[in-house]
Each structure stands twice: as C-alpha cells, then as structure tokens.
Design an enzyme around this catalytic site. Structure first.
Site, PDB file in Angstrom:
ATOM      1  N   ARG A   1     -28.446   5.557 -46.368  1.00 14.40           N
ATOM      2  CA  ARG A   1     -29.843   5.863 -46.382  1.00 14.40           C
ATOM      3  C   ARG A   1     -30.202   6.648 -47.640  1.00 14.40           C
ATOM      4  NH1 ARG A   1     -29.193   7.412 -40.064  1.00 14.40           N
ATOM      5  NH2 ARG A   1     -28.973   5.382 -39.231  1.00 14.40           N
ATOM      6  N   ILE A   2     -29.347   7.510 -47.769  1.00 10.85           N
ATOM      7  CA  ILE A   2     -29.867   8.350 -49.054  1.00 10.85           C
ATOM      8  C   ILE A   2     -30.145   7.401 -50.049  1.00 10.85           C
ATOM      9  CG2 ILE A   2     -28.970  10.005 -50.633  1.00 10.85           C
ATOM     10  CD1 ILE A   2     -27.474  11.447 -48.334  1.00 10.85           C
TER      11      ILE A   2
ATOM     12  N   LEU B   1     -40.804  10.840 -43.294  1.00  4.67           N
ATOM     13  CA  LEU B   1     -40.342   9.749 -42.718  1.00  4.67           C
ATOM     14  C   LEU B   1     -40.684   9.835 -40.799  1.00  4.67           C
ATOM     15  CD1 LEU B   1     -36.696   9.158 -44.200  1.00  4.67           C
ATOM     16  CD2 LEU B   1     -39.040   8.278 -44.987  1.00  4.67           C
TER      17      LEU B   1
ATOM     18  N   TYR C   1     -32.808  27.243 -44.026  1.00  8.63           N
ATOM     19  CA  TYR C   1     -32.197  25.978 -43.707  1.00  8.63           C
ATOM     20  C   TYR C   1     -30.805  26.503 -43.828  1.00  8.63           C
ATOM     21  CZ  TYR C   1     -36.215  23.226 -45.302  1.00  8.63           C
ATOM     22  OH  TYR C   1     -37.568  22.831 -45.572  1.00  8.63           O
TER      23      TYR C   1
ATOM     24  N   ASN D   1     -47.228  24.755 -46.106  1.00 11.70           N
ATOM     25  CA  ASN D   1     -47.901  24.984 -44.588  1.00 11.70           C
ATOM     26  C   ASN D   1     -49.192  25.838 -44.961  1.00 11.70           C
ATOM     27  OD1 ASN D   1     -46.115  23.589 -42.816  1.00 11.70           O
ATOM     28  ND2 ASN D   1     -44.689  25.291 -43.604  1.00 11.70           N
TER      29      ASN D   1
END
Length: 283
Positions: free
Chosen positions: A245-246, A199, A56, A148
């Site tokens: 939104r957080i 989401l 990231y 994963n």
C-alpha cells in the site's frame, strides 16, 4: 485540465526559499517496531517527505530510517510537531529541541516544525510558537507552521509572531471535510495546506461515488483520494505500514481526475459533519 504532476514536485513555502515535496508520508500510530521499516519502504517508493510528531512517539525511529536509507539527508524533508508547552518558555524550547535531536542528532535539523494543536490555550500557543521561532533563527528547523489552526488562531498569531504567515497549516482535508473557510484563508495568505487523514482512515472505502471513480480510472480508492488532494494543491500525508500500500499510494502520477469528476468529489463535502478527527474553529 489538471496540472501535470510527478513525485518529485514541490511547493515553495511563503516568504521562503524552502520547498516542500507535494506528497508526504505519515507515521501516525506506526508502532516503534514497525515505523523504521515503513519509512525505509516509503523512501524506496519515492517519497522524500516524512511527517511525524512528539505525540506519535516514533521520532527516533524516523531518524533511524533516514540514517539507514542511503539517501542524502538534504534530499529528505522531515516534519515534526510539538503538542503542549513546557512549564516555562525555556522548557518549551528544550522540549522542541529534543525532537530535533531525536530525529537528526545533536547538530542536525528538521525541515518543518509545527505547533500540533490549539488545545493549550492562547498563552500555550504563543509559548510554543516563540520556541519554534527560536529554533528557526538557530537553523534547527528550516520552516515553521501550525496544525489544526482555524482563521481565528492564525489571526491571533499576528500579535506576537515575527514569522508570519506560518509556512504551513496541517488540517484534516478530504472530500467529506474540505474546511473551505480555513482553506480559503490559507490560499489568500500563501500558507501551504497539508492534508492529514487524506484517506479518511479507509472509512469511505465502500462509498459508491468513490468506488465508481476508482473503477472508472482503474485505480484504488486510496489513489483517487490522494490524487484529489494533489489536484486541490494540498500536500497529502497518506499513512500505511503495509509495503504494497505504501508503494501503491505513491503511484498517483500517471493519471488526471477530470474537472467534472473533481466537481463530483467536491460535492461530497459535509463540512464539520464530515470530519473524523478535527474541524477547525474559524471564529
């Protein structure tokens, strides 16, 4: 009936006294000039669990937020991930150690360190796991896990892992991608399941079933999806850089999805076809 939950709830990791908050905050693709502020906004909203990764490129920004937020470090749960090994075991270890230092300084630690992917092959996976076990033994991480990983990858670890089962497996999980084989295996062995993309990156925001449930409960579609994850005993990691939104994504503890409506959401599963990032290999 759904369990009564609160934002302070935790799950205990397998064969460990370490507890992981039930709700996490993801920072995938959170720009470096935004990530710090988003993390601080999340902590103010009640999140105590932040999930980053070497991939990231914002580990340092997460660390800056932790030092600025005014919350004691011990009250926060910080996760990062290593994507690929170095050329040697020592370089792999140093690569992981550098992440710890970016996040929490020379004498610091992370709460959870994951092998991010299976893509480096069997030897690469082994090298990264052994590096994480070394950090674990040194107290530089309080827990270690994978991301994963399917059943075959977790079984493969038994040949070399001193720490088994992994404390966590972070995989794509939402109603359209329930990864039932991997999920059942993790449940059998007590491995905590973390849900990335809970989401669905907003790709299902207009889905009729989801919209109808949101209207029924007076909630956003995102809140329905996060609550669904929580009631599945997954640890969802919703991501946003929008302050409203957080905050809204953390306001999921004042309602329950009924068993019947959970079954409706369960019925949306498309197996591998529902994955937008990764459906794990199990055989």
């Amino acid at each position: 009936m759904a369990p009564k939950l609160s934002i302070a709830d935790v799950l205990t990791l397998p064969k460990s006294t370490v507890k992981i908050p039930r709700l996490g905050f993801g920072v995938y693709k959170s720009p470096t000039n935004q990530c710090e502020e988003s993390c601080i906004n999340a902590i103010r909203a009640g999140y105590r669990h932040i999930d980053t990764a070497q991939l990231y490129g914002n580990e340092a920004e997460v660390g800056h937020a932790v030092r600025k937020c005014g919350i004691d470090r011990k009250e926060l749960f910080l996760t990062t991930k290593i994507l690929t090994p170095g050329d040697t075991p020592e370089e792999t270890y140093k690569k992981a150690l550098e992440s710890v230092r970016k996040i929490d300084g020379e004498e610091g630690y992370v709460d959870l360190f994951l092998v991010h992917s299976t893509g480096s092959g069997a030897e690469g996976r082994k090298d990264m796991w052994l590096a994480l076990e070394r950090l674990f033994a040194e107290g530089k991480t309080r827990a270690i896990g994978v991301s994963n990983y399917g059943v075959k990858h977790m079984e493969e670890m038994k040949a070399y892992a001193k720490t088994w089962p992994p404390h966590v497996n972070q995989i794509e999980l939402h109603p359209w991608c329930q990864q039932k084989t991997a999920a059942a295996y993790c449940k059998e062995h007590g491995i905590i399941l973390e849900a990335f993309c809970p989401l669905v990156r907003n790709k299902k925001a207009s889905n009729t079933v989801l919209v109808n449930l949101a209207n029924k409960y007076g909630k956003t579609t995102c809140q329905i999806l996060i609550r669904y994850s929580l009631q599945k005993d997954w640890v969802p990691l919703p991501k946003s850089d929008n302050p409203d939104r957080i905050k809204a994504n953390a306001e999921v503890f004042d309602f329950d999805i009924t068993d019947d409506d959970m079954a409706v959401l369960d019925g949306l599963d498309e197996e591998a076809g529902g994955a937008i990032v990764k459906f794990v290999g199990n055989e």
